[in-house]
Scaffold this motif. Structure first.
Motif, short mmCIF file in Angstrom:
data_model
loop_
_atom_site.label_atom_id
_atom_site.label_comp_id
_atom_site.label_asym_id
_atom_site.label_seq_id
_atom_site.Cartn_x
_atom_site.Cartn_y
_atom_site.Cartn_z
N ARG A 122 -30.49 17.74 54.63
CA ARG A 122 -29.93 17.90 53.28
C ARG A 122 -30.28 19.25 52.68
NH1 ARG A 122 -30.62 13.67 48.91
NH2 ARG A 122 -28.83 14.82 48.10
N GLN A 179 -27.73 22.31 51.44
CA GLN A 179 -27.80 23.05 50.18
C GLN A 179 -27.86 24.55 50.40
OE1 GLN A 179 -29.37 21.78 46.43
NE2 GLN A 179 -30.79 20.38 47.47
N ASN A 217 -23.32 5.14 52.90
CA ASN A 217 -22.61 5.66 51.73
C ASN A 217 -23.28 6.92 51.20
OD1 ASN A 217 -20.69 3.60 51.78
ND2 ASN A 217 -21.87 2.28 50.39
N PHE A 218 -24.60 6.89 51.17
CA PHE A 218 -25.35 8.05 50.70
C PHE A 218 -25.10 9.25 51.61
CE2 PHE A 218 -29.09 10.75 51.01
CZ PHE A 218 -29.30 11.09 49.68
N GLN A 241 -22.55 9.82 53.52
CA GLN A 241 -21.17 10.29 53.33
C GLN A 241 -21.09 11.25 52.15
OE1 GLN A 241 -19.07 6.57 52.99
NE2 GLN A 241 -18.40 6.61 55.14
N LYS A 242 -21.72 10.88 51.04
CA LYS A 242 -21.71 11.73 49.85
C LYS A 242 -22.47 13.02 50.08
CE LYS A 242 -21.31 7.80 46.70
NZ LYS A 242 -21.99 6.98 45.65
N SER A 243 -23.43 12.99 51.00
CA SER A 243 -24.26 14.17 51.29
C SER A 243 -23.66 15.06 52.37
CB SER A 243 -25.66 13.74 51.71
OG SER A 243 -26.28 12.94 50.73
N GLY A 244 -22.52 14.66 52.93
CA GLY A 244 -21.90 15.44 54.00
C GLY A 244 -22.57 15.29 55.34
N ASN A 296 -22.67 12.07 57.16
CA ASN A 296 -22.23 10.93 57.95
C ASN A 296 -21.33 11.39 59.08
OD1 ASN A 296 -22.19 8.13 58.50
ND2 ASN A 296 -20.11 8.04 57.70
#
Length: 292
Positions: A31, A35, A57-58, A60-63, A65
């Protein structure tokens, strides 16, 4: 070709007294690399349960998955209890076995390893045979730069596993307490201990983080030190992961080692000043990393 980092290992929920946050050192590193604008893939496993769904899901939102996130039918998603002492230093209660104890070799993982410029891996996910063998096979089949994040979590390691992982690594990152435990020796000098470690494992780069006192790095037969960036610590969760991500980004960008160490310390200090492992970088911090 654009550099890609493959981060391999655990993803989990860190449960604090007032809630839970997604965590796991390899995921945190990934992560922070995102950034910092680095192309990164993350390989792990979660259970076929509600906690696993939440992590997917987390991610996926963080790019993060991808097919490299496996789903495990027979083992649960990992939920870790985080305990903070009076100095806001964290200790962890980690259940076993959990989903990431059984990461399997897949065609997608093998291909990602072959494409990677660097692979970041730690010791915790290697506590069980299945994941450990998957990682060792991956490391043996890739020309990527291999970066070992020691990240000891007693009692979830053996010295034989640590030695095996260290011997595969081009770069080893550990904190000062881990260095004292792993290197030992008769000398009280950290520099002498680092040289002793390098003589045993023949690594290209050895990095020891020292909390508020910064870090010391041995690289290409020279030492580099940064005094660190004093901050008011909120909690220490993820600070070392942020340091490592910044260090990896700088190495891949081929920037001067002293600059890399200084920048890595500054990002680690920022994360220590925030709650949780993955705070969003303020614009001034991102601007300071523009060299990456």
């Amino acid at each position: 070709m654009e550099n890609q980092v493959l981060s391999f290992g655990e993803v989990l929920w860190d449960a604090f007294g007032d809630g839970k946050k997604a965590g796991g050192a390899p995921m945190n590193v990934a992560r922070h690399l995102v950034q910092q604008g680095v192309n990164v893939a993350f390989a792990s496993s979660v259970g076929m349960d509600n906690s696993g769904d939440g992590l997917v899901n987390f991610l996926q939102k963080s790019g993060l998955n991808s097919p490299l996130i496996q789903r495990e039918d027979d083992l649960p998603t990992c939920e870790v209890t985080v305990q903070l002492d009076e100095n806001n230093q964290a200790t962890y209660v980690i259940p076993e076995p959990v989903s990431w104890d059984n990461i399997q070799t897949t065609a997608e993982l093998t291909e990602a390893g072959k494409k990677a410029s660097a692979i970041v891996y730690g010791s915790l996910a290697c506590r069980k045979t299945a994941t450990r063998e998957t990682l060792l096979n991956l490391l043996d089949e890739t020309p990527a730069l291999k970066i070992f994040d020691v990240n000891l979590r007693p009692p979830h390691y053996t010295m034989s596993t640590i030695e095996t992982l260290a011997a595969r690594a081009h770069i080893v990152k550990m904190n000062e307490e881990e260095a004292t435990l792993l290197i030992g020796g008769s000398s009280d000098s950290l520099r002498d201990q680092i040289i002793e470690f390098r003589s045993k494992y023949h690594n290209q780069t050895i990095c020891v983080t020292r909390g508020e006192r910064g870090a010391i790095v041995w690289h290409d037969h020279e030492f580099y030190e940064s005094p660190g960036c004093p901050v008011k610590v909120s909690d220490s969760v993820g600070a070392g992961d942020a340091f490592l991500a910044t260090f990896v980004a700088g190495i891949l960008a081929k920037h001067p080692m002293q600059t890399i160490v200084d920048k890595a310390c500054s990002v680690g200090a920022f994360v220590a000043s925030q709650r949780g492992a993955n705070p969003v970088y303020p614009s001034e911090l991102l601007n300071s990393l523009a060299y990456l």
